[in-house]
Design an enzyme around this catalytic site. Structure first.
Site, PDB file in Angstrom:
ATOM      1  N   CYS A  63      -9.438  -1.527   3.867  1.00 34.07           N
ATOM      2  CA  CYS A  63      -9.494  -2.980   3.649  1.00 34.07           C
ATOM      3  C   CYS A  63      -9.810  -3.714   4.956  1.00 34.07           C
ATOM      4  O   CYS A  63      -9.021  -3.680   5.901  1.00 34.07           O
ATOM      5  CB  CYS A  63      -8.157  -3.434   3.075  1.00 34.07           C
ATOM      6  SG  CYS A  63      -7.909  -5.210   3.031  1.00 34.07           S
ATOM      7  N   CYS A 108      -7.257  -6.396   5.877  1.00 33.40           N
ATOM      8  CA  CYS A 108      -6.017  -5.730   6.314  1.00 33.40           C
ATOM      9  C   CYS A 108      -6.133  -5.319   7.779  1.00 33.40           C
ATOM     10  O   CYS A 108      -5.208  -5.530   8.571  1.00 33.40           O
ATOM     11  CB  CYS A 108      -5.735  -4.492   5.466  1.00 33.40           C
ATOM     12  SG  CYS A 108      -5.448  -4.806   3.721  1.00 33.40           S
TER      13      CYS A 108
END
Length: 152
Positions: free
Chosen positions: A75, A78
């Site tokens: 991600c 993230c």
């Protein structure tokens, strides 16, 4: 017990290294103690990695709030938020424990908490989720968001 000695309340803090539950007087909550079992520091200034086996020990058994970052290695947002989350750990501890759950490695935890987007921050107090935010945040925004939910 002598009449002039008041009963001291205690708080429970799981060790980030060996997971032992440590009790300390509540008035020492701001201190960075050491584990009674392994002797290592109870607060390291870094988020701890939680898996299904450690999650309840650190979230449900602890007397301090826990901010959990549900994330995945693939991600982009993230990874972009990771340095801010890492840096804020030193600022928020020992008032708040910071933890990370890799949703790829721990899909059962992600399902248990209904994580549908990542990164998702979930704030727990007394084992119960009290706030949630999906999407990346800056260090300052994380600090304000946590403070707003803990003072409410």
């Amino acid at each position: 017990m002598p009449a002039n000695r008041a009963m001291t309340s205690t708080i429970t803090i799981p060790c980030p290294h060996c997971d032992a539950l440590n009790r300390m007087p509540a008035e020492r909550r701001g201190h960075r103690g050491t584990c009674g079992r392994c002797g290592k520091r109870l607060f390291t200034g870094h988020p701890i990695a939680l898996d299904a086996g450690r999650f309840d020990r650190h979230v449900a058994a602890a007397d301090l709030p826990v901010l959990v970052d549900f994330w995945a290695p693939w991600c982009g947002p993230c990874r972009a938020m990771a340095p801010a989350f890492e840096a804020i750990a030193g600022d928020l501890e020992p008032a708040v424990r910071l933890a990370k759950v890799d949703t790829e490695a721990e899909p059962a935890l992600a399902a248990r908490f209904g994580i549908r987007a990542i990164p998702t921050l979930a704030l727990f107090r007394g084992g119960r989720e009290i706030a949630r935010h999906s999407g990346a945040m800056s260090q300052a925004t994380i600090r304000e968001w946590v403070a707003g939910h803990l003072t409410a």
